[in-house]
Design an enzyme around this catalytic site. Structure first.
Site, PDB file in Angstrom:
ATOM      1  N   LYS A  26     -25.539 -83.115  18.747  1.00  0.00           N
ATOM      2  CA  LYS A  26     -25.407 -83.436  17.321  1.00  0.00           C
ATOM      3  C   LYS A  26     -23.931 -83.503  16.925  1.00  0.00           C
ATOM      4  CE  LYS A  26     -25.784 -78.559  16.039  1.00  0.00           C
ATOM      5  NZ  LYS A  26     -26.731 -77.479  15.710  1.00  0.00           N
TER       6      LYS A  26
ATOM      7  N   TYR B 282       4.494 -78.145   0.926  1.00  0.00           N
ATOM      8  CA  TYR B 282       3.961 -77.847  -0.413  1.00  0.00           C
ATOM      9  C   TYR B 282       3.894 -76.347  -0.683  1.00  0.00           C
ATOM     10  CZ  TYR B 282       2.156 -82.669  -0.564  1.00  0.00           C
ATOM     11  OH  TYR B 282       2.026 -84.030  -0.560  1.00  0.00           O
TER      12      TYR B 282
HETATM   13  C1  LIG Z   1     -26.923 -76.501  16.696  1.00  0.00           C
HETATM   14  C2  LIG Z   1     -28.238 -76.069  17.162  1.00  0.00           C
HETATM   15  C3  LIG Z   1     -28.399 -75.542  18.455  1.00  0.00           C
HETATM   16  C4  LIG Z   1     -27.228 -75.244  19.379  1.00  0.00           C
HETATM   17  O1  LIG Z   1     -26.589 -74.063  18.986  1.00  0.00           O
HETATM   18  P1  LIG Z   1     -25.317 -73.514  19.807  1.00  0.00           P
HETATM   19  O2  LIG Z   1     -24.946 -72.249  19.144  1.00  0.00           O
HETATM   20  O3  LIG Z   1     -24.249 -74.545  19.654  1.00  0.00           O
HETATM   21  O4  LIG Z   1     -25.748 -73.370  21.204  1.00  0.00           O
HETATM   22  C5  LIG Z   1     -29.677 -75.285  18.870  1.00  0.00           C
HETATM   23  N1  LIG Z   1     -30.747 -75.502  18.064  1.00  0.00           N
HETATM   24  C6  LIG Z   1     -30.616 -75.980  16.810  1.00  0.00           C
HETATM   25  C7  LIG Z   1     -31.830 -76.186  15.986  1.00  0.00           C
HETATM   26  C8  LIG Z   1     -29.365 -76.267  16.303  1.00  0.00           C
HETATM   27  O5  LIG Z   1     -29.242 -76.735  15.065  1.00  0.00           O
END
Ligand SMILES: *Cc1c(COP(=O)(O)O)cnc(C)c1O
Length: 477
Positions: free
Chosen positions: A87, A327
């Site tokens: 993702k 800034y």
């Molecule tokens: C992001 C996510 C993961 C992976 O989690 P990590 O901590 O990066 O291993 C697994 N399951 C779901 C539903 C997620 O949203």
């Protein structure tokens, strides 16, 4: 999908050949320790010409991390499979490249939150013969369910509207929708609560009986798996597991026994083999980081961070003592010193909270800015963001004169890479996370796509066919 927004002429053209031979750079790629071939060198120099910073992703590290996660999973249950979470554009590493590296490392499933990214994977050419793809977040009213079903994408579903939408789409396209039922075991986010599950089950039974739904899986997400030392958190996780098993029993009781149960993220893949079930869903570990530095370093888990971020210095100049920087005048030089511009800012995804202030500045507080490794005549030196991060740039105090240090405009500096940490002058994404009071995930997922993303060791780990699925200009080796 194009990750580099410049156009380049063919490397074999006479013009580019002469460009290669006449143009030299003061410093070469820091991360690609091995020499690049002609095409790789051309791609690298082209990227540098159009943007003064690069994200370099090591495909070998990604693949090895996945092998490590697969081995860890198979150690306890040889049947269990691994879903590589890609993702958010592969946690900022590039969606397609990350997906291909995950498959090369032994993942058999890919997962995204946004269903648009699940579709992009199929459109890139990753067919159902290569991987199951699960997309687990959608708005029931607007998601392109038919397109998702026809593209063989498994749907994570956790609302009544979503079940209705899946049934309707399945009917329209005469193909069963493959569903993974999301349940809320205590996270309080996606999924059916225990209270509404009976109603969900009757809708699912109905859809299954009408041959519209294939109820493939059951899943949930853990809230505190990243703190195995904290007994209270371990108890919370135990409670989530108990709740999960009750959901399994309730499905089984009505004849919808889930074939694939999945609950474990990276942290639980390492620390809770008891809940690997049929599938685990690691994300952060695949990219080479642990979920929380309190759990240990990546090396403790046999992981190698895959991403490095480097930039070429802009203007360098010498300022007198007591001169304000950037800034808000939050950083004031304590003596005559050289200041260099690093051409990355918050519009590139550099966290503004990683700004650095000192006691002399208007805030009267010392806050260590994000670390930058600079090569000097005296060896590598750790500098830190000095003053506020701006939109397109930030500044670093070299704590010395550039002429003495032999630091020059155009030199390549490193913001983070695999390494032992800032105190060894090997800054990592964990160091940036600490400075910005956030988590390492934020550091790499927030980097914007205008920074060219370049791949090393892609030719080593990908098949000829898979290599063709990448933007050719992004391949260094
Ligand atoms: C992001 C996510 C993961 C992976 O989690 P990590 O901590 O990066 O291993 C697994 N399951 C779901 C539903 C997620 O949203």
């Amino acid at each position: 999908m194009s990750v580099i927004s410049f156009s380049s002429s063919s490397p074999s053209s006479v013009a580019s050949q002469s460009l290669l031979s006449t143009q030299t750079y003061r410093s070469t790629a820091i991360v690609a320790n091995e020499p690049l071939d002609k095409q790789g060198q051309f791609n690298y120099e082209a990227a540098r010409r159009y943007f003064p910073a690069q994200i370099i992703v090591d495909m070998r590290a990604l693949t090895q991390n996945m092998k490590r996660l697969v081995a860890e999973t198979k150690k306890y249950n040889p049947q269990a499979q691994v879903l590589g979470v890609v993702k958010a554009d592969g946690y900022g590493h590039g969606l397609i490249a990350s997906a291909l590296a995950a498959l090369a490392g032994g993942a058999t499933w890919l997962g995204t939150a946004k269903v648009s990214e699940a579709l992009l994977l199929r459109q890139a050419g990753i067919g159902p013969d290569r991987a199951h793809i699960l997309g687990w977040m959608s708005s029931a009213l607007d998601a392109p369910y038919e397109e998702l079903i026809l593209n063989n994408i498994d749907l994570g579903i956790g609302s009544f509207d979503a079940i209705h939408a899946a049934c309707q789409a399945a009917q329209q396209c005469h193909t069963k929708a493959r569903l993974h039922i999301a349940v809320d075991t205590g996270f309080g986010r996606n999924g059916f609560t225990p209270a509404e599950f009976d109603q969900a089950l009757s809708l699912l039974q109905d859809g299954a009986q009408r041959s519209l739904l294939d109820i493939v899986g059951l899943y949930s997400h853990l809230a505190v798996a990243d703190a195995p030392q904290n007994q209270e958190f371990v108890r919370w996780t135990d409670q989530q597991i108990e709740s999960f098993n009750q959901f399994v029993d309730r499905m089984t009781a009505v004849g919808l026994k889930p074939q694939i149960r999945h609950l474990a993220n990276t942290a639980a893949t390492f620390s809770r083999p008891d809940i690997h079930f049929e599938l685990v869903r690691p994300g952060n570990g695949f990219y080479g980081y642990e979920a929380d530095p309190a759990m240990g370093t990546p090396a403790d888990f046999g992981l190698v961070p895959a991403m490095s971020l480097q930039a070429q210095l802009g203007t360098i100049k010498t300022l007198p003592a007591h001169h304000a920087i950037s800034y808000g005048r939050t950083y004031i030089t304590d003596q005559e010193t050289s200041i260099a511009i690093v051409p990355l800012g918050y519009a590139d995804g550099i966290q503004r909270l990683a700004s650095g202030s000192n006691e002399l500045g208007s805030l009267h507080c010392d806050h260590q800015g994000g670390p930058v490794r600079v090569m000097t005549a005296q060896g590598p030196r750790l500098c830190t963001v000095s003053g506020r991060v701006c939109m397109d740039q930030f500044l670093i105090d070299l704590h010395g004169l550039a002429s003495d240090l032999q630091v020059k405009e155009g030199d390549t500096v490193q913001l983070f890479a695999p390494g032992r940490g800032a105190k060894y002058c090997e800054p990592t994404a964990d160091d940036w996370a600490e400075s910005a009071d956030t988590i390492n995930y934020v550091i790499y997922t927030c980097l914007r796509n205008r920074i060219p993303r370049l791949y090393v060791h892609a030719k080593e780990v990908l098949s000829e066919n898979d290599l063709q699925l990448l933007d050719q200009r992004s391949i260094l080796s």
